[in-house]
Scaffold this motif. Structure first.
Motif, PDB file in Angstrom:
ATOM      1  N   CYS A 195       8.892  14.224   2.600  1.00 56.42           N
ATOM      2  CA  CYS A 195       8.294  13.753   1.347  1.00 56.42           C
ATOM      3  C   CYS A 195       6.898  14.353   1.179  1.00 56.42           C
ATOM      4  O   CYS A 195       6.758  15.483   0.726  1.00 56.42           O
ATOM      5  N   GLY A 412       5.773   8.132  -2.446  1.00 56.23           N
ATOM      6  CA  GLY A 412       7.090   7.718  -2.874  1.00 56.23           C
ATOM      7  C   GLY A 412       7.417   6.284  -2.545  1.00 56.23           C
ATOM      8  O   GLY A 412       7.190   5.368  -3.345  1.00 56.23           O
ATOM      9  N   ARG A 655      15.578  13.199  -8.842  1.00 57.59           N
ATOM     10  CA  ARG A 655      16.120  11.847  -8.942  1.00 57.59           C
ATOM     11  C   ARG A 655      16.534  11.552 -10.377  1.00 57.59           C
ATOM     12  O   ARG A 655      15.797  11.892 -11.300  1.00 57.59           O
TER      13      ARG A 655
HETATM   14 MO   LIG Z   1       9.626  10.202  -0.830  1.00 58.92          MO
END
Ligand SMILES: [Mo]
Ligand SMILES: Nc1nc2c(c(=O)[nH]1)N[C@H]1C(S)=C(S)[C@@H](COP(=O)(O)OP(=O)(O)OC[C@H]3O[C@@H](n4cnc5c(=O)[nH]c(N)nc54)[C@H](O)[C@@H]3O)O[C@H]1N2
Ligand SMILES: Nc1nc2c(c(=O)[nH]1)N[C@H]1C(S)=C(S)[C@@H](COP(=O)(O)OP(=O)(O)OC[C@H]3O[C@@H](n4cnc5c(=O)[nH]c(N)nc54)[C@H](O)[C@@H]3O)O[C@H]1N2
Ligand code: SF4
Length: 775
Positions: A195, A412, A655
């Motif tokens: 991430c 995130g 996403r």
């Molecule tokens: Mo993430």
């Protein structure tokens, strides 16, 4: 009751519907989507109890993203996606005991994430013995006994790896890393490896702290906010409120993205009457439709224009005082950027010189600039140097450590940043390990452990035997799905601590355990009474979180309790650590956190203040830069551009609006105009024309990773003509992970390169189940 159960294999997306992508985000549909969903999934009583407590000072922290809470809370302080996350977690449906006899592990392997998530909450520990293809209920004590037996039988503690996903509370995270290190390993991979690892690396090196250098209030003080590689409308929806407030206070906004994401263009605030019915706020003043991975070239071109402006008006452009007092490397940067080739910049970015000029002028006109970013920057081969270029651009005009300015990575998972503060990292610095040693009296291992990708590689190569995860879905979140699945299947034991089923429960070691745990929305009572936990958001604000719902079942244990009992089973009284005391009263864990973790002194007291506290951040607070030289570093980064062979395209994975990472809430992606299907590929219409492929037809997507002989392919994806940057295509994560080689990782951070995969499309016939799926 409810629940549309889709078939195990929904490929072909028989009910797919495509419409025009939206230019605006949020507004009335976000409420009409989220409230009925909450009512349907949780019922009225649970809906009221959860939604009104979410993100309130005495309630629980939204378990979805890491966006911060504003200082003054409204009655409803959540967004559509927060509501989806809590509806999913607080689902009153339970996986029935009969489920395990009815569904073999093989059967689970054939199910989609969506189907698995729909089966309800996990409510009892289950065990799959070696040689069997079914999980079966087991007692907690026996489960811990099995883990202890396997861990204590290993030749070296480094044959086990302990994964964390970013929903884990600070208390559970601290206890988990303590357990792993007391057991003897630094193998503490986490979702952050996939991430914002690139962010931590780049910022750590250049300014000394790998975290966001602004506070929530800075948005409203900025003159210019540049949003790069981020889709806030879906992934950090309440950020749009902060951006709207910033605009009202006079800020301008530049959005840099290959996709014209809905929220970047226009925002209809569902919290305001005119946002529900009116035309909303135009957010971006300039939209740069950049090519994938073109940001490093763009940032260099912007810094070069800043330096040229300074050369034209010496003394008037750069922040000389700041540069002289706090920075080093200016001359080297100047010399390097003087050689920057504009034609290379234009090729890499796909932009026109005038567009870059306009952005540079906007940057030069602004005294206070914030740059935000997320996965669109971190998941590229050159992610780390790209983020160093953000720092360069900001430092040139002193845009750090003053109100309304600074680098602002947007994290995130809701507590991914806190987990790192607590020591979840395979390479915690010696200072942390020294503190741990002082506090607990044992010498923690000093050698770096495996990160997420290295863990899968080590499993594949037979170097690991036990895998344990607190949360997450590593098998389906990491790159190279097929490799990850078979790597996991080589484990002697795999253990997942989870709230709901996912595909990591279907690809298991020889023996496997699934341990059910409480979610954040639930009341957590231990021997000393009701407990709360703490979390850290993206702007380093730490606060308490306490659930409101009765636990789904009295069989389910909290994460802290699970780790405490596990540690007792595995370590006994080794080092005299009071694991039972941790479980009985989380204050005792917080006492240790206060002694060990940086900036957490008097933790128990500070987290009890209303609204919590903000962790110290020397660059933000006092322009102090704890780097190797004590200065902020301007760096020279060699521009690396991706050569895409003719006829090939660059693919990214994103996403959809109705998912949280590998958790699929529904098969819709409202803002991009996709309904009831995920097996789609967004392609620029001109590329379609050049390739002779028709909108709505089907293709196989082949990844062309150079150093590999393996074929990676996604079959029968429907092509959607979409206004993405030319040459750049887009599919959904996690489906697209199949295309990313495990060895394809970002330089310096080892993050999978999920946002620039060279692909070839081959037209194929429509699957039998497919319908027209037309607009
Ligand atoms: Mo993430
Ligand atoms: N609803 C919801 N919220 C979430 C999540 C979720 O899955 N669902 N996940 C959470 C997590 S863990 C994270 S890390 C964050 C992720 O938040 P984001 O990073 O916003 O999520 P992505 O969908 O990966 O979107 C990446 C964005 O970057 C753009 N992009 C891709 N490559 C490039 C590039 O080379 N340059 C530029 N300039 N832009 C690029 C894409 O077009 C897209 O808009 O969201 C968090 N919040
Ligand atoms: N191709 C591609 N791959 C990517 C990305 C991408 O953009 N593209 N993004 C990457 C990013 S940014 C990230 S963060 C990772 C995400 O990787 P992970 O964090 O491993 O995956 P998640 O899907 O967030 O994990 C979801 C699971 O967590 C469990 N869970 C949910 N809540 C709780 C809880 O409170 N406690 C416990 N113990 N378990 C819980 C549930 O069982 C659920 O199924 O994926 C990465 N992979
Ligand atoms: S912005 Fe993120 S943290 Fe806030 S309510 Fe929405 S999903 Fe939850």
């Amino acid at each position: 009751m409810r629940k549309t159960k889709l078939s195990a294999d929904d490929s072909g997306d028989p009910e797919l519907e495509i419409s025009k992508p939206k230019a605006w985000a949020a507004g009335l549909p976000s409420l009409t989507e989220s409230i009925p969903r909450a009512l349907r999934e949780m019922g009225p009583e649970r809906s009221v109890k959860t939604l009104l407590a979410m993100n309130q000072k005495d309630g629980f922290d939204c378990m979805s993203c890491a966006w911060p809470d504003p200082p003054h809370r409204k009655t409803a302080e959540f967004c559509e996606n927060g509501a989806k996350a809590v509806s999913w977690e607080a689902d009153p449906l339970k996986v029935p005991d009969t489920f395990w006899a009815e569904h073999s592990v093989k059967d689970l392997q054939g199910r989609t994430e969506y189907w698995l998530g729909q089966q309800g909450r996990l409510v009892r520990p289950v065990y799959k013995p070696a040689g069997k293809d079914h999980y079966q209920p087991i007692s907690w004590d026996n489960a811990f006994g099995i883990i202890a037996r396997e861990l204590n039988a290993l030749e070296s503690p480094d044959e086990a790896t302990f994964y964390t996903s970013g929903r884990t509370s600070n208390e559970a995270a601290f206890e988990y890393q303590l357990f792993a290190r007391a057991y003897g390993t630094n193998n503490l991979p986490d979702c952050s490896n996939m991430c914002h690892e690139s962010t931590g690396k780049a910022m750590g090196e250049t300014i000394g702290v790998g975290k966001c250098a602004i506070s929530y209030q800075d948005f409203a003080k900025a003159d210019l906010i540049i949003i790069m590689g981020q889709n806030p409308g879906t992934c950090h929806p309440r950020m749009l409120t902060a951006l709207e407030e910033a605009k009202e206070a006079g800020a301008s906004i530049v959005a840099i993205n290959p996709l014209p994401e809905a929220g970047l263009i226009n925002f209809k605030n569902p919290q305001r009457p005119r946002g529900l019915v009116g035309s909303g706020t135009d957010l971006a003043d300039q939209f740069l439709q950049i090519r994938l991975a073109g940001d490093m070239a763009l940032l260099q071109a912007l810094s070069k224009r800043v330096l040229e402006a300074e050369a034209a008006a010496p003394g008037a452009v750069l922040d000389h005082k700041f540069l002289a007092e706090h920075c080093q490397g200016l001359e080297e940067l100047k010399a390097h950027l003087a050689k920057l080739d504009e034609s290379e910049v234009l090729a890499a970015t796909g932009l026109r010189s005038e567009e870059i000029d306009e952005s540079a002028e906007r940057y030069l006109r602004a005294d206070k600039v914030i740059i935000t970013w997320a996965m669109g920057l971190t998941q590229h081969k050159k992610a780390v140097p790209t983020i160093r270029e953000i720092v360069n651009l900001l430092l040139l005009r002193g845009n750090i450590g003053k109100p309304g300015a600074g680098p602002s990575p947007i994290r995130g998972h809701s507590n991914v940043q806190g987990d790192r503060t607590m020591g979840i990292w395979e390479q915690m610095p010696p200072a942390f390990l020294d503190k741990l040693q002082q506090e607990f009296g044992f010498d923690p291992p000093r050698r770096n452990g495996y990160d997420a990708v290295q863990s899968i590689q080590a499993m594949r190569d037979g170097k690991l035997k036990v895998f344990m995860a607190v949360g997450g879905n590593l098998v389906n979140a990491v790159s190279d799905t097929a490799v990850a699945q078979s790597a996991m299947q080589k484990m002697k034991l795999s253990v997942q601590v989870s709230t709901k089923l996912n595909r990591s429960h279907a690809f298991t070691g020889e023996q496997a355990l699934v341990l059910p745990t409480l979610g954040r929305s639930e009341i957590d009572v231990q021997a000393s009474g009701p407990q709360f936990v703490t979390v850290e958001d993206t702007v380093c604000a730490v606060h308490a979180s306490a659930g409101r719902l009765e636990p789904i079942s009295d069989m389910v244990l909290s994460e802290v309790a699970i780790i405490s009992r596990l540690a007792r089973a595995v370590l006994g009284d080794r080092y005299g650590i009071d694991w039972a005391g941790f479980e009985a009263n989380y204050d005792s864990l917080r006492e240790h956190i206060g002694h060990v973790c940086k900036g957490c002194e008097d933790y128990n007291q500070k987290v009890r203040q209303e609204g919590g506290f903000v962790l110290p951040h020397p660059p933000r607070d006092s322009r102090t830069f704890p780097t190797s030289t004590g200065k902020a570093m301007l760096t020279v980064n060699e521009l690396g551009t991706i050569e895409v062979p003719p006829g090939r395209l660059l693919l990214q994975s994103v996403r959809a609006h109705d998912q949280f990472n590998t958790t699929i809430y529904s098969l819709n992606d409202r803002y991009r105009g996709v309904k009831k299907g995920r097996h789609v590929l967004f392609v620029n219409p001109e590329d379609l024309k050049e390739l002779g492929i028709e909108d709505g037809s089907f293709v196989d997507i082949y990844s062309e990773y150079q150093d590999s002989s393996e074929e990676r392919v996604l079959r029968q994806f429907r092509v959607i003509a979409y206004p993405t940057a030319k040459g750049c295509v887009c599919a959904y994560f996690p489906e697209a992970n199949v295309l990313v080689s495990l060895e394809s990782t970002a330089e310096e951070s080892n993050t999978p390169v999920s946002k620039s995969v060279i692909v070839r499309l081959e037209p194929v016939a429509a699957p039998e189940t497919a319908t027209a799926g037309v607009r």
